[in-house]
Design a protein around this motif. Structure first.
Motif, PDB file in Angstrom:
ATOM      1  N   GLY A  15       0.798  -1.208   0.000  1.00  0.00           N
ATOM      2  CA  GLY A  15       0.000   0.000   0.000  1.00  0.00           C
ATOM      3  C   GLY A  15       0.839   1.270   0.000  1.00  0.00           C
ATOM      4  O   GLY A  15       2.077   1.224  -0.093  1.00  0.00           O
ATOM      5  N   SER A  16       0.149   2.404   0.120  1.00  0.00           N
ATOM      6  CA  SER A  16       0.800   3.713   0.068  1.00  0.00           C
ATOM      7  C   SER A  16       0.326   4.604   1.211  1.00  0.00           C
ATOM      8  O   SER A  16      -0.793   4.447   1.714  1.00  0.00           O
ATOM      9  CB  SER A  16       0.480   4.412  -1.259  1.00  0.00           C
ATOM     10  N   LEU A  17       1.193   5.500   1.593  1.00  0.00           N
ATOM     11  CA  LEU A  17       0.867   6.563   2.557  1.00  0.00           C
ATOM     12  C   LEU A  17       1.626   7.817   2.146  1.00  0.00           C
ATOM     13  O   LEU A  17       2.696   7.733   1.535  1.00  0.00           O
ATOM     14  CB  LEU A  17       1.288   6.177   3.977  1.00  0.00           C
ATOM     15  N   ARG A  18       1.073   8.955   2.525  1.00  0.00           N
ATOM     16  CA  ARG A  18       1.750  10.232   2.295  1.00  0.00           C
ATOM     17  C   ARG A  18       1.888  10.948   3.624  1.00  0.00           C
ATOM     18  O   ARG A  18       0.880  11.272   4.268  1.00  0.00           O
ATOM     19  CB  ARG A  18       0.979  11.094   1.306  1.00  0.00           C
ATOM     20  N   LEU A  19       3.120  11.189   4.034  1.00  0.00           N
ATOM     21  CA  LEU A  19       3.396  11.931   5.255  1.00  0.00           C
ATOM     22  C   LEU A  19       3.571  13.406   4.931  1.00  0.00           C
ATOM     23  O   LEU A  19       4.106  13.765   3.879  1.00  0.00           O
ATOM     24  CB  LEU A  19       4.660  11.402   5.930  1.00  0.00           C
ATOM     25  N   SER A  20       3.123  14.239   5.852  1.00  0.00           N
ATOM     26  CA  SER A  20       3.267  15.686   5.710  1.00  0.00           C
ATOM     27  C   SER A  20       3.930  16.240   6.959  1.00  0.00           C
ATOM     28  O   SER A  20       3.781  15.689   8.057  1.00  0.00           O
ATOM     29  CB  SER A  20       1.904  16.354   5.534  1.00  0.00           C
ATOM     30  N   CYS A  21       4.629  17.343   6.789  1.00  0.00           N
ATOM     31  CA  CYS A  21       5.271  18.008   7.929  1.00  0.00           C
ATOM     32  C   CYS A  21       5.310  19.491   7.622  1.00  0.00           C
ATOM     33  O   CYS A  21       5.865  19.907   6.592  1.00  0.00           O
ATOM     34  CB  CYS A  21       6.670  17.467   8.147  1.00  0.00           C
ATOM     35  N   ALA A  22       4.726  20.289   8.502  1.00  0.00           N
ATOM     36  CA  ALA A  22       4.678  21.737   8.297  1.00  0.00           C
ATOM     37  C   ALA A  22       5.428  22.441   9.414  1.00  0.00           C
ATOM     38  O   ALA A  22       5.250  22.124  10.596  1.00  0.00           O
ATOM     39  CB  ALA A  22       3.236  22.209   8.264  1.00  0.00           C
ATOM     40  N   ALA A  23       6.245  23.392   9.028  1.00  0.00           N
ATOM     41  CA  ALA A  23       6.993  24.203   9.987  1.00  0.00           C
ATOM     42  C   ALA A  23       6.260  25.503  10.230  1.00  0.00           C
ATOM     43  O   ALA A  23       5.694  26.097   9.307  1.00  0.00           O
ATOM     44  CB  ALA A  23       8.394  24.471   9.469  1.00  0.00           C
TER      45      ALA A  23
END
Length: 119
Positions: A15-23
């Protein structure tokens, strides 16, 4: 400066996942941005790097499956993870080299987001 990571979860192998990170916070400029991971009982390892110019680098174990990208307008970094394997199970951390007003570049960590790959 704070980094907020999100997007982890439970996914089946393949499967797939998308990680996000905001500063957020007092940011003049962000230099390189990174994704690390730490599996249970293991040391933290560098997974992917993206420079301010958009150059990328990956750990051998994720090449061809993971893609790092960034959106400088949002002070954000992303990790698209495809063809996930059980050995990708780990807590994923973002890191950024940030310039704040009146100071020099410092590295900041996000809080980590858990990715579990299991059937």
């Amino acid at each position: 400066v704070q980094l907020q990571a999100s997007g982890g979860g439970l996914v089946q192998p393949g499967g797939s996942l998308r990680l996000s990170c905001a500063a957020s916070g007092s940011i003049v400029r962000i230099n390189a941005m990174y994704w690390y991971r730490q599996a249970p009982g293991e040391q933290r390892e560098l997974v992917a790097t993206i420079t301010s110019g958009g150059s990328t680098n990956y750990a051998e174990s994720v090449k061809g499956r993971f893609t790092i990208s960034r959106d400088d307008a949002k002070n954000a970094v992303y990790l698209q993870m495809n063809s996930l394997k059980p050995e990708d199970t780990a807590v994923y951390y973002c890191n950024a080299n940030v310039l704040s007003p009146g100071t020099w570049y410092h590295y900041y960590w996000g809080q980590g987001t858990l990715v579990t790959v299991s059937s």
